[in-house]
Design an enzyme around this catalytic site. Structure first.
Site, PDB file in Angstrom:
ATOM      1  CG  HIS A  82      -4.559  -0.030   3.851  1.00 25.88           C
ATOM      2  ND1 HIS A  82      -3.793  -0.849   3.048  1.00 25.88           N
ATOM      3  CD2 HIS A  82      -5.582   0.410   3.075  1.00 25.88           C
ATOM      4  CE1 HIS A  82      -4.342  -0.915   1.838  1.00 25.88           C
ATOM      5  NE2 HIS A  82      -5.425  -0.154   1.830  1.00 25.88           N
TER       6      HIS A  82
ATOM      7  CB  CYS B  59      -0.973  -0.011   1.169  1.00 25.04           C
ATOM      8  SG  CYS B  59      -0.217   0.075   2.808  1.00 25.04           S
TER       9      CYS B  59
ATOM     10  CG  HIS C 235      -6.743   0.330  -1.712  1.00 29.20           C
ATOM     11  ND1 HIS C 235      -7.024  -0.219  -0.479  1.00 29.20           N
ATOM     12  CD2 HIS C 235      -7.691  -0.178  -2.546  1.00 29.20           C
ATOM     13  CE1 HIS C 235      -8.079  -1.005  -0.554  1.00 29.20           C
ATOM     14  NE2 HIS C 235      -8.503  -1.008  -1.802  1.00 29.20           N
TER      15      HIS C 235
END
Length: 380
Positions: A340, A292, A352
Site C-alpha cells: 500500500h 493506491c 490515498h
C-alpha cells in the site's frame, strides 16, 4: 397512634434516588441488553468473535491489495509482452514477403535456364530445399550460376535465415505471453476471492455488531489522528531547529534544487487533492477511479515525474528518507510486503486510495497503526 402514611414498595437506590421495583427491573433489562449489544459473538454458538471478524476482514483487504499489486505487475508485463509479440509478427510478415520475392527471383532464373536447356537438377532441388545452404556450398552448382544469380541466392539464404529466427522468437514470445496471461487471470481471481470472502464475513454480522465494528474503527481513527498530531509537532520543532542552525550561504546553495523539487511536489499534491472522493477500484489508474499505486503514479505524472506502476517498484523509484524528515509529496509505503502507498501532505496526514468500498481521502499515516508504516520515499 397508627401512621396514615402509605408504605412504599421496596426498591433499589440508584445515585441517591430510591426507584420502584418495576423501574429496577427495567434498568436491569436495559443493562443486559447493552451488554449483549456490545459483546462479541460468543464462541459457544460456533461463530467467530467480533474482534476475530474485524481482524479477518482487515487481513482479507490487505491480501486483496497485495494481490492487486500482483495483478498490476502481471497486467503491465502482459501488455509489454503483447506489444513485443505484435512487433515480432510484423517483422515475420515483412521477412516472409522478402523471402517470397527472393524465391520468385530464383524461380525466374530456373525457368529461363529450363527454356534454354541450361538448367541442372540441382537448381530445382535447391529451390525446394528447406536448407538451401547445403546446395549453396556445392562448388559444382555455384560454378553454373552467374554473378547475378549468386547475389539472388545470397539474398534468399539471408532472408530465410532471418525469417526462421524471427519465427522462433515470435513462438517463444507467444508462449511467454500465454504464461503472463495465465498469471494475470490467477491474480485477478485471487483479488476477487479475497474481496468476496470479506463481503461474506461482513454480511453475516448483525446490525449491533456492525455498529460496534464502526465504533472500533472510529477509535482507531482517533488514535491515528493523535499520532499524526504528535508527528506534526516533532517535524515543526525539527524544522525550526534546522532553520536556526542554517547559514545564509548554505541556504542559498540548496535553494535552487529544493525549489524545483518543491514545485513538483506541489503539482503532485494538487492533482491528488483533486481526486478526493473518487472511488477505489482495484487495478484502476484513473481518471474516474484509482487503486493506491495508480493514484500516486498519476499524481507524480502530473508533476512530470514517471513512476513505475506497482508499489513494489515505486518504493525503489526515489530517495528513501526517515519518517521524521517526510515532506509533502513524499510517498509513504505500508506493510512488510509494501502493498500500500499514499502521498504525504504534511502534519502526519496523507492522501490515498484506501481499499475496496472506500474513496480517495485524506487520512492519518497511522491509520493502521505505527507498525504498519514501511518506509518513506521522495520521488524528486
Amino acid at each position: 397512634m397508627a401512621s396514615h402514611r402509605k408504605s412504599r414498595p421496596a426498591g433499589t437506590r440508584v445515585a441517591g434516588i430510591r426507584t420502584p421495583a418495576l423501574a429496577t427491573a427495567a434498568l436491569t433489562s436495559v443493562a443486559l441488553l447493552s451488554q449483549t449489544a456490545n459483546a462479541s459473538p460468543s464462541a459457544d454458538d460456533g461463530r467467530p468473535s467480533l474482534e476475530e471478524v474485524e481482524k479477518k476482514v482487515d487481513d482479507l483487504y490487505r491480501q486483496a491489495e497485495s494481490a492487486t499489486e500482483n495483478y498490476n505487475a502481471a497486467k503491465e508485463k502482459t501488455a509489454k509482452q503483447r506489444k513485443r509479440v505484435d512487433t515480432l509478427l510484423d517483422n515475420v510478415a515483412q521477412r516472409t514477403q522478402k523471402l517470397n520475392e527472393a524465391r520468385e527471383e530464383l524461380g525466374s532464373f530456373a525457368a529461363a535456364q529450363y527454356r534454354t536447356g541450361a538448367t541442372a537438377p540441382d537448381t530445382a532441388t535447391f529451390l525446394l530445399a528447406d536448407s538451401p545452404q547445403d546446395y549453396f556450398d556445392q562448388a559444382q552448382l555455384m560454378s553454373r550460376l552467374t554473378s547475378r544469380q549468386k547475389d539472388a541466392v545470397d539474398e534468399y539464404v539471408t532472408e530465410q535465415s532471418a525469417t526462421m529466427k524471427q519465427r522462433r522468437e515470435a513462438a517463444e514470445s507467444l508462449a511467454t505471453l500465454t504464461d503472463s496471461q495465465d498469471d494475470l487471470k490467477t491474480a485477478k481471481a485471487t483479488v476477487q476471492k479475497k474481496l468476496t470472502d470479506a463481503r461474506v464475513l461482513l454480511s453475516e454480522l448483525t446490525a449491533q455488531e456492525k455498529a460496534r465494528l464502526a465504533e472500533i474503527e472510529k477509535q482507531k481513527q482517533e488514535e491515528a489522528a493523535r499520532k499524526a498530531a504528535e508527528l506534526a509537532k516533532q517535524q515543526a520543532a525539527a524544522a525550526a531547529a534546522a532553520a536556526a542552525e542554517s547559514t545564509p550561504s548554505s541556504s542559498a546553495s540548496g535553494s535552487s534544487s529544493s525549489s524545483s523539487s518543491s514545485t513538483k511536489a506541489e503539482k503532485a499534491l494538487a492533482f491528488a487533492r483533486a481526486q478526493i472522493g473518487k472511488p477505489y477500484v482495484w487495478g484502476a489508474t484513473g481518471p474516474d477511479s484509482y487503486d493506491c499505486s495508480g493514484l500516486t503514479q498519476a499524481a507524480w505524472k502530473a508533476a512530470g515525474v514517471t513512476l513505475p506502476r506497482t508499489t513494489y517498484d515505486q518504493v525503489n523509484a526515489g530517495t528513501t528518507v526517515s519518517l521524521a524528515d517526510a515532506q509533502p509529496g513524499d510517498l509513504v509505503f505500508f506493510y512488510d510486503d509494501v502493498s500500500h502507498v499514499g502521498i504525504y501532505i504534511g502534519n502526519g496526514m496523507m492522501i490515498h486510495a484506501p481499499k475496496p468500498g472506500a474513496y480517495v481521502r485524506e487520512e492519518s499515516i497511522y491509520y493502521d497503526g505505527e507498525s504498519g508504516i514501511h518506509s518513506v520515499v521522495r520521488p524528486a
